[in-house]
Scaffold this active site. Sequence first.
Site, short mmCIF file in Angstrom:
data_model
loop_
_atom_site.label_atom_id
_atom_site.label_comp_id
_atom_site.label_asym_id
_atom_site.label_seq_id
_atom_site.Cartn_x
_atom_site.Cartn_y
_atom_site.Cartn_z
N ASN A 85 0.86 -1.20 0.00
CA ASN A 85 0.00 0.00 0.00
C ASN A 85 0.89 1.24 0.00
O ASN A 85 2.11 1.15 0.06
CB ASN A 85 -0.95 -0.02 1.21
N ASP A 139 -3.96 -6.48 5.18
CA ASP A 139 -4.94 -7.35 5.84
C ASP A 139 -4.79 -8.81 5.38
O ASP A 139 -5.05 -9.72 6.15
CB ASP A 139 -6.36 -6.86 5.52
N PRO A 154 -2.31 -12.03 10.70
CA PRO A 154 -2.62 -11.86 12.13
C PRO A 154 -2.81 -10.38 12.44
O PRO A 154 -2.17 -9.53 11.82
CB PRO A 154 -1.39 -12.42 12.85
N ASP A 155 -3.67 -10.09 13.41
CA ASP A 155 -3.86 -8.69 13.82
C ASP A 155 -2.83 -8.38 14.91
O ASP A 155 -2.95 -8.83 16.05
CB ASP A 155 -5.30 -8.48 14.34
N VAL A 190 -1.80 -5.54 16.51
CA VAL A 190 -2.11 -4.70 17.68
C VAL A 190 -3.09 -5.41 18.61
O VAL A 190 -2.99 -5.29 19.85
CB VAL A 190 -2.61 -3.30 17.23
N PHE A 232 -4.32 2.96 15.21
CA PHE A 232 -4.76 4.01 14.28
C PHE A 232 -5.96 3.50 13.50
O PHE A 232 -6.10 2.30 13.30
CB PHE A 232 -3.63 4.39 13.31
N LYS A 236 -13.45 -0.33 16.68
CA LYS A 236 -12.08 -0.87 16.64
C LYS A 236 -11.47 -0.91 18.03
O LYS A 236 -10.80 -1.87 18.42
CB LYS A 236 -11.24 0.01 15.71
O1 C5P Z 1 -8.32 -3.28 11.44
P1 C5P Z 1 -7.62 -2.08 10.86
O2 C5P Z 1 -6.55 -2.43 9.86
O3 C5P Z 1 -8.57 -1.05 10.30
O4 C5P Z 1 -6.94 -1.41 12.13
C1 C5P Z 1 -5.93 -0.47 12.02
C2 C5P Z 1 -5.04 -0.54 13.23
O5 C5P Z 1 -4.67 -1.89 13.51
C3 C5P Z 1 -3.74 0.18 12.99
O6 C5P Z 1 -3.28 0.64 14.26
C4 C5P Z 1 -2.84 -0.93 12.46
O7 C5P Z 1 -1.46 -0.66 12.68
C5 C5P Z 1 -3.30 -2.12 13.28
N1 C5P Z 1 -3.19 -3.41 12.58
C6 C5P Z 1 -2.33 -4.37 13.03
N2 C5P Z 1 -2.26 -5.59 12.40
C7 C5P Z 1 -3.05 -5.86 11.35
C8 C5P Z 1 -3.96 -4.90 10.87
C9 C5P Z 1 -4.00 -3.68 11.50
O8 C5P Z 1 -1.60 -4.11 13.99
N3 C5P Z 1 -2.96 -7.06 10.76
#
Ligand code: C5P
Length: 400
Positions: free
Chosen positions: A210, A279, A306-307, A309, A324, A338
């Site tokens: 991105n 994502d 994986p997420d 944060v 963010f 969120k």
């Molecule tokens: O879920 P979304 O991408 O909209 O959330 C954005 C926040 O989550 C940002 O702080 C981003 O750095 C974090 N994030 C993350 N890991 C991911 C996706 C988003 O830490 N896989």
Amino acid sequence: MSSLANKQILLGVTGGIAAYKSADLVRRLQDAGAVVQVVMTPAAQEFITPLTMQALSGNPVHTHLLDPEAEAGMGHIQLARWADLVLIAPATADFMARLTQGMGNDLLTSICLATAAPIAIAPAMNQGMWRNEATQTNLDTLIKRKIHIFGPAEGGQACGDIGLGRMLEPLQLVDAAASLFTIGSLAGKKVVITAGPTREALDPVRYLSNYSSGKMGYALAQAAAEAGAETILISGPTQLAIPARVTRIDVTSAGEMHATSLHEAKDCDLFIAAAAVADYRPLQIAPQKIKKGVNDTLTLTLVKNPDIVADIAALDPKPYTVGFAAESENLVEYARAKLQRKNLDLVVANNISDSSIGFNSDDNAVTLIDNNSVTDISQRSKHQLARELIILFAQKITAR
Ligand code: C5P
């Protein structure tokens, strides 16, 4: 050497013989990394010409409060907002008096009234004028008002007197200015910040990514380091330089950023997820370059990353965790969702439908959302915003 990297310094020059040193000061401030704009009072222009200062600073010199041209682009309010620091060197006894009185009868005093940035003065005057009770009373008032006073030094003066009243040397002023940005509110704390984009490989030569520039995360890392924190910046690929006193760990994919973040965040006090993490990633990375097929379409299968944060927020003990949210509509509602879904302590939300802020821009305007409040912060440079956010996070950590 002291660092003023990325700092925007508005140098005010008032009418004293030490004004000739302000020309060198412009250069020294730039050597330390600052961007400098100069404002001169009419009296200053009797000692040194605006042309000299313009040539050295590389920017037009501002001299008039009511300048129709300047008002269109950079009037006193814009200059007041632009500055990270207003430094007045030399500051005469007359200027100190007008600053003390809160007068706005020229461009420089008006900027001082309007600015939210710190103000520092480097007094320069005859020793008798410095010792005069009026000047000393003004000085007391300025100190009470949290105006920073650099100097003066003692020694021989242009008029032949010896005593207190010499302006500090340019390099001493650079050091003093740099020390103002070391605020110490995160001394002894560990801060981990993710920044930039991630790249998800498709094959040995292609990836999904991105347009994130990483500027906000880097500005936060710089502000955290200036606040005295041990600062780890986990960065996807960017063009940005490593801020002073920051340890950068370079990663490429979301998977790498996830593993590094979990490792680094175990004993941290503050985790800030400023990265634009992909994502999804391709289910498989082709071992060889994918060849153009006979079909007009190519179907990729992607799997969720994986997420990062959310996984940090699930740690025990949990660092103060900030995420963010870039949204194009329903900013507060989506950001609040969120906050809850990822169990964050605070979300910094910005509206990506406005291209002058956020993604890839130098400015940002954000809304802060936590469990108790919603706070708007108007448009300003990412560096200024980063410093304000770090001060706020430091207060939150202390209050825990
Ligand atoms: O879920 P979304 O991408 O909209 O959330 C954005 C926040 O989550 C940002 O702080 C981003 O750095 C974090 N994030 C993350 N890991 C991911 C996706 C988003 O830490 N896989």
